[in-house]
Design an enzyme around this catalytic site. Structure first.
Site, PDB file in Angstrom:
ATOM      1  N   GLU A  43      83.068 -50.154  93.258  1.00  0.00           N
ATOM      2  CA  GLU A  43      83.514 -49.011  92.328  1.00  0.00           C
ATOM      3  C   GLU A  43      82.716 -48.134  91.765  1.00  0.00           C
ATOM      4  O   GLU A  43      81.612 -48.698  91.157  1.00  0.00           O
ATOM      5  CB  GLU A  43      84.441 -49.908  91.347  1.00  0.00           C
ATOM      6  CG  GLU A  43      85.085 -48.882  90.380  1.00  0.00           C
ATOM      7  CD  GLU A  43      85.935 -49.822  89.463  1.00  0.00           C
ATOM      8  OE1 GLU A  43      87.247 -49.019  88.999  1.00  0.00           O
ATOM      9  OE2 GLU A  43      85.732 -50.772  88.991  1.00  0.00           O
ATOM     10  N   ILE A  44      82.741 -47.048  91.963  1.00  0.00           N
ATOM     11  CA  ILE A  44      82.013 -45.766  91.324  1.00  0.00           C
ATOM     12  C   ILE A  44      82.516 -45.700  89.826  1.00  0.00           C
ATOM     13  O   ILE A  44      83.797 -45.104  89.741  1.00  0.00           O
ATOM     14  CB  ILE A  44      82.010 -44.773  92.178  1.00  0.00           C
ATOM     15  CG1 ILE A  44      81.515 -44.969  93.445  1.00  0.00           C
ATOM     16  CG2 ILE A  44      81.210 -43.375  91.409  1.00  0.00           C
ATOM     17  CD1 ILE A  44      81.640 -43.885  94.453  1.00  0.00           C
ATOM     18  N   GLY A  45      81.911 -45.767  88.742  1.00  0.00           N
ATOM     19  CA  GLY A  45      82.504 -45.312  87.493  1.00  0.00           C
ATOM     20  C   GLY A  45      82.587 -46.822  86.738  1.00  0.00           C
ATOM     21  O   GLY A  45      83.336 -47.638  86.977  1.00  0.00           O
ATOM     22  N   VAL A  46      81.873 -47.081  85.780  1.00  0.00           N
ATOM     23  CA  VAL A  46      82.067 -48.301  85.010  1.00  0.00           C
ATOM     24  C   VAL A  46      82.580 -47.938  83.542  1.00  0.00           C
ATOM     25  O   VAL A  46      83.207 -48.893  83.202  1.00  0.00           O
ATOM     26  CB  VAL A  46      80.532 -48.859  84.704  1.00  0.00           C
ATOM     27  CG1 VAL A  46      80.632 -50.152  83.646  1.00  0.00           C
ATOM     28  CG2 VAL A  46      79.921 -49.323  86.047  1.00  0.00           C
ATOM     29  N   GLN A  89      76.602 -40.403  91.507  1.00  0.00           N
ATOM     30  CA  GLN A  89      77.436 -40.487  92.452  1.00  0.00           C
ATOM     31  C   GLN A  89      77.572 -39.385  93.645  1.00  0.00           C
ATOM     32  O   GLN A  89      77.921 -39.621  94.636  1.00  0.00           O
ATOM     33  CB  GLN A  89      78.808 -40.848  92.133  1.00  0.00           C
ATOM     34  CG  GLN A  89      79.634 -39.509  91.572  1.00  0.00           C
ATOM     35  CD  GLN A  89      81.073 -39.784  91.458  1.00  0.00           C
ATOM     36  OE1 GLN A  89      81.545 -39.998  90.235  1.00  0.00           O
ATOM     37  NE2 GLN A  89      81.912 -39.529  92.427  1.00  0.00           N
ATOM     38  N   ASP A 111      86.087 -44.064  91.063  1.00  0.00           N
ATOM     39  CA  ASP A 111      86.719 -43.957  89.516  1.00  0.00           C
ATOM     40  C   ASP A 111      85.534 -43.516  88.568  1.00  0.00           C
ATOM     41  O   ASP A 111      85.298 -43.617  87.502  1.00  0.00           O
ATOM     42  CB  ASP A 111      87.264 -45.095  88.822  1.00  0.00           C
ATOM     43  CG  ASP A 111      88.038 -44.822  87.695  1.00  0.00           C
ATOM     44  OD1 ASP A 111      88.395 -43.778  87.303  1.00  0.00           O
ATOM     45  OD2 ASP A 111      88.079 -45.817  86.779  1.00  0.00           O
ATOM     46  N   HIS A 114      85.283 -37.766  88.342  1.00  0.00           N
ATOM     47  CA  HIS A 114      86.451 -37.039  88.688  1.00  0.00           C
ATOM     48  C   HIS A 114      86.129 -35.577  88.891  1.00  0.00           C
ATOM     49  O   HIS A 114      87.098 -34.787  88.913  1.00  0.00           O
ATOM     50  CB  HIS A 114      87.417 -37.320  87.532  1.00  0.00           C
ATOM     51  CG  HIS A 114      87.904 -38.831  86.902  1.00  0.00           C
ATOM     52  ND1 HIS A 114      87.371 -39.758  87.771  1.00  0.00           N
ATOM     53  CD2 HIS A 114      87.941 -39.266  85.711  1.00  0.00           C
ATOM     54  CE1 HIS A 114      87.927 -40.811  86.895  1.00  0.00           C
ATOM     55  NE2 HIS A 114      88.051 -40.589  86.020  1.00  0.00           N
ATOM     56  N   ASP A 140      92.380 -40.816  89.876  1.00  0.00           N
ATOM     57  CA  ASP A 140      92.276 -39.597  89.189  1.00  0.00           C
ATOM     58  C   ASP A 140      92.448 -38.152  89.868  1.00  0.00           C
ATOM     59  O   ASP A 140      91.497 -37.142  89.272  1.00  0.00           O
ATOM     60  CB  ASP A 140      91.118 -39.546  87.944  1.00  0.00           C
ATOM     61  CG  ASP A 140      91.370 -40.696  87.022  1.00  0.00           C
ATOM     62  OD1 ASP A 140      92.249 -40.955  86.283  1.00  0.00           O
ATOM     63  OD2 ASP A 140      90.742 -41.782  87.207  1.00  0.00           O
TER      64      ASP A 140
END
Length: 243
Positions: A43-46, A89, A111, A114, A140
């Site tokens: 998953e990209i985005g924490v 990313q 995520d 965006h 998103d």
């Protein structure tokens, strides 16, 4: 909402989890089949870390779960059995190193920022590291309609317009305009592009052979790829349906 996610929301701790309500049904539809085995998930985005324990609870006990964020403070949000890597990313070098350490991935979920250019860059660099049968999900996607994120209605630079072009490229087996629309090698891997409300799902299935038409009559089954070779096709119903 899917049953797992509906129940999970009642068990969350101080880590903030932020998702659009429609996402949980999409997760249930697309990701349930990955729960039975120890997959590799990225998953990209924490952000505040709320999704880390959620995915830890959702996937199999031995699943390899990796998370990426550009904020160094997110490194402290990992839970046992997960990894949080810090990087951009949209940086090809970082993504190559990430894939070398943790790939190939069965599921990739973007995520992150965006920002449309970042979504495209992540896809182009990570798609080769998605396993056969895997899913690449971009969340998103509504930011494709926001100029501040590099989008805007029908902006060719937006993620949505890029994904629409992927749909074209997936169909390039059937081109009848070789100069204008040549065959694109991604057609050998891209099985489907599924558009949901603010999520795009791309499924990889490596094709050993081009698509074929099946003919069956009197129990005899034959395959043909002649339709891929013909140029200047016309409908068999031309002149019979008013056109």
């Amino acid at each position: 909402m899917g049953n797992f996610f509906n129940e999970y929301l009642k068990t969350t701790d101080e880590r903030l989890l932020s998702k659009w309500t429609q996402y949980f049904d999409i997760y249930t539809r697309e990701l349930t089949r990955f729960r039975a085995r120890p997959i590799s998930f990225l998953e990209i985005g924490v952000f505040k870390g709320g999704s880390i324990p959620m995915w830890k609870a959702f996937f199999a006990e031995d699943a390899r779960l990796c998370f990426v964020d550009i904020d160094p403070d997110c490194a402290a949000l990992a839970v046992p059995g997960t990894k949080v890597e810090i990087g951009n990313q949209a940086d090809p070098a970082f993504l190559a190193d990430l894939a070398a350490q943790h790939g190939p991935f069965d599921v990739i979920l973007d995520d992150g920022s965006h920002v449309c250019a970042h979504q495209v860059a992540s896809f182009e660099n990570l798609w080769p590291h998605l396993a056969d049968g895997g899913l690449y999900m971009v969340e998103d996607c509504h930011t494709s309609y926001w100029p501040g994120f590099g989008g805007g209605y029908r902006n060719e630079a937006s993620w949505i317009e890029y994904a629409k072009r992927l749909t074209d490229r997936m169909h390039s087996w059937y081109t009848d305009q070789d100069t204008l629309f040549p065959f694109d090698p991604i057609a050998k891997e891209l099985h489907s592009v599924r558009f949901y409300d603010s999520i795009t799902v791309l499924e990889k299935r490596v094709k050993a052979e081009p698509p074929a038409t099946v003919y069956a009559q009197n129990g005899k089954v034959t395959l043909s790829r002649r339709a891929l070779e013909i140029r200047g096709r016309k409908s068999a119903f031309a002149g019979k349906d008013g056109t």
